[in-house]
Design an enzyme around this catalytic site. Structure first.
Site, mmCIF file in Angstrom:
data_model
loop_
_atom_site.group_PDB
_atom_site.id
_atom_site.type_symbol
_atom_site.label_atom_id
_atom_site.label_comp_id
_atom_site.label_asym_id
_atom_site.label_seq_id
_atom_site.Cartn_x
_atom_site.Cartn_y
_atom_site.Cartn_z
ATOM 1 N N THR A 14 0.818 -1.211 0.000
ATOM 2 C CA THR A 14 0.000 0.000 0.000
ATOM 3 C C THR A 14 0.849 1.258 0.000
ATOM 4 O O THR A 14 0.460 2.280 -0.570
ATOM 5 C CB THR A 14 -0.929 0.004 1.231
ATOM 6 O OG1 THR A 14 -1.824 -1.103 1.134
ATOM 7 C CG2 THR A 14 -1.738 1.278 1.323
ATOM 8 N N SER A 61 1.104 -7.649 -0.569
ATOM 9 C CA SER A 61 1.681 -8.603 0.387
ATOM 10 C C SER A 61 0.747 -9.748 0.753
ATOM 11 O O SER A 61 1.199 -10.737 1.330
ATOM 12 C CB SER A 61 2.145 -7.884 1.656
ATOM 13 O OG SER A 61 1.068 -7.508 2.479
ATOM 14 N N THR A 94 1.225 -4.181 4.390
ATOM 15 C CA THR A 94 0.959 -4.434 5.809
ATOM 16 C C THR A 94 0.269 -5.768 6.079
ATOM 17 O O THR A 94 0.330 -6.274 7.202
ATOM 18 C CB THR A 94 0.106 -3.307 6.408
ATOM 19 O OG1 THR A 94 -1.150 -3.244 5.713
ATOM 20 C CG2 THR A 94 0.817 -1.970 6.308
ATOM 21 N N ASP A 95 -0.406 -6.358 5.077
ATOM 22 C CA ASP A 95 -1.192 -7.560 5.342
ATOM 23 C C ASP A 95 -0.354 -8.686 5.934
ATOM 24 O O ASP A 95 -0.800 -9.390 6.848
ATOM 25 C CB ASP A 95 -1.881 -8.042 4.064
ATOM 26 C CG ASP A 95 -3.144 -7.267 3.746
ATOM 27 O OD1 ASP A 95 -3.479 -6.334 4.517
ATOM 28 O OD2 ASP A 95 -3.795 -7.574 2.742
#
Length: 323
Positions: A14, A61, A94-95
C-alpha cells in the site's frame, strides 16, 4: 563525520499504492509506484543518511509466499554483507508484513539495523501515512543504537520488534502494536527514543539462515462447533505441522483434541497458540506451547525448526522457549 549509508529495498504494498482518486483509501493498486517516486515524496531523507534505493518487487503482500521470504532474505543478506551498507529499510505491504519481518528476524545474519515499513493509505490518498512512516524508518535505520536489536518495524511513530509486532486494525494508520510487550522505542521528528531491547534469540544468534528449508505448516482456528474433519484434512494434505489457534488459553474441544492427537501420532508437529491476540500459551493437551507468539509467527518458527531438523516435540519446545 560521514552519514550512515542506508539502502531502501522496495517490495510493493500500500505504501506504493495508487488509487483512481484522492478519496480512495481502500480501492487501489498495490505496488504501483517505483521506490524513487516514494522517496521523492519524503523531504529531508538525505539529511538523515546517504540513501540508495532498489526495487526488489512490486507485490501486494497478501500474495507473499515462503518462496518470496527466502528470495528477499538472500538479497538482503547480500546487502548486509557489503561494507558499503550500514543499514536497510524494506518497504512492504501491511497484510503480511509481520510474517516477513519475523522470518527475516530469524534468518538474517547481521548486527546491522533492518527496518520494515509500510502504510495504511496509498500514496495517492488524501493525507497518506507512507511518507512520514518512510522518513521515520530511515531515521531508525540510521540510528547507531538500532544495531543488534534484530529486525524492527517502524509504524506511526512506534518502533516494534519483529517478534511481537502484529497488525491490529484493518483501516487506521495506527495499525500495528505489540500487545504483549509494547514498542521497543518511539521515533518523532528525526529523533529516536529507545524503551527496550529484544530478549530472545534473533539474527546472528539463531541456528537458521535463508538456506533453511521451509516445510509446509498450516494454521487452524478453534471455535464453537468446529469440525474435526478440517484437522484430519491437514494430515492428508502433506503438511508437516499444524498451528492450533485455540479458544482462550489455546484450548481445544474433545473432538478437536482427539483429531490433534491423531496428527501427533502420525508424526506432525502440533503447536498450541491462542486466537485471542495476546497472552502466553504453555505446553499442554499434548501440544508444544508457543508462549507469546501469535499463530502466524508460530507457523514461521515451526517451519524453520522443522527445516533445521528440530521437529521432535521436546526439541521443538526448546526452540519456542528460546526464540
Amino acid at each position: 563525520m560521514s552519514m550512515p549509508r542506508i539502502r531502501i529495498v522496495a517490495t510493493g504494498g500500500t505504501i506504493a499504492g495508487a488509487g483512481s482518486r484522492p478519496q480512495s483509501t481502500q480501492v487501489y493498486a498495490s505496488g504501483a509506484l517505483d521506490v524513487k517516486d516514494l522517496c521523492a515524496a519524503v523531504p529531508g531523507l538525505n539529511e538523515l543518511a546517504q540513501v540508495e534505493t532498489e526495487q526488489f518487487a512490486a507485490l501486494d503482500s497478501k500474495n507473499a509466499t515462503p518462496a518470496f521470504w527466502r528470495a528477499l532474505a538472500v538479497r538482503l543478506q547480500e546487502l548486509l554483507d557489503s561494507e558499503a551498507v550500514d543499514g536497510l529499510v524494506v518497504t512492504h505491504g501491511t497484510d503480511t508484513l509481520e510474517e516477513t519481518a519475523y522470518y527475516l528476524h530469524l534468518v538474517l545474519k547481521t548486527r546491522k539495523p533492518v527496518v520494515l515499513v509500510g502504510a495504511m493509505r496509498p500514496a495517492t490518498a488524501l493525507s497518506p501515512d507512507g511518507p512520514l512512516n518512510l522518513f521515520n524508518a530511515v531515521t531508525v535505520a540510521a540510528a547507531a543504537e538500532a544495531a543488534d536489536r534484530g529486525v524492527l518495524i517502524a509504524f506511526n511513530h512506534g518502533i516494534f520488534g519483529a517478534r511481537d509486532a502484529t497488525k491490529v486494525n484493518a483501516n487506521r494508520p495506527d495499525a500495528f502494536a505489540a500487545p504483549n510487550g509494547g514498542p521497543l522505542g518511539l521515533v518523532q521528528d528525526g529523533c529516536v527514543s529507545w524503551l527496550a531491547r529484544p530478549d530472545r534469540m534473533h539474527t546472528h544468534a539463531t541456528r537458521f539462515s535463508c538456506d533453511t528449508p521451509l516445510p509446509p505448516v498450516e494454521v487452524l482456528v478453534g471455535y464453537a462447533g468446529a469440525s474435526a474433519a478440517l484437522i484430519d484434512a491437514v494430515g492428508a494434505c502433506g503438511a508437516r505441522g499444524l498451528i492450533w489457534a485455540g479458544t482462550g488459553n489455546g484450548s481445544a474441544s474433545k473432538e478437536a483434541l482427539a483429531a490433534l492427537d491423531r496428527l501427533r501420532a502420525a508424526g506432525l508437529a502440533v503447536v498450541r497458540t491462542t486466537r485471542t491476540g495476546s497472552g502466553c500459551i504453555p505446553a499442554g493437551q499434548g501440544m508444544v506451547g508457543a508462549g507469546t507468539l501469535s499463530p502466524w509467527k508460530a507457523r514461521v518458527l515451526t517451519m524453520l525448526a522443522l527445516g533445521a531438523g528440530c521437529g521432535e516435540p521436546q526439541l521443538l519446545q526448546s526452540v519456542f522457549d528460546t526464540h
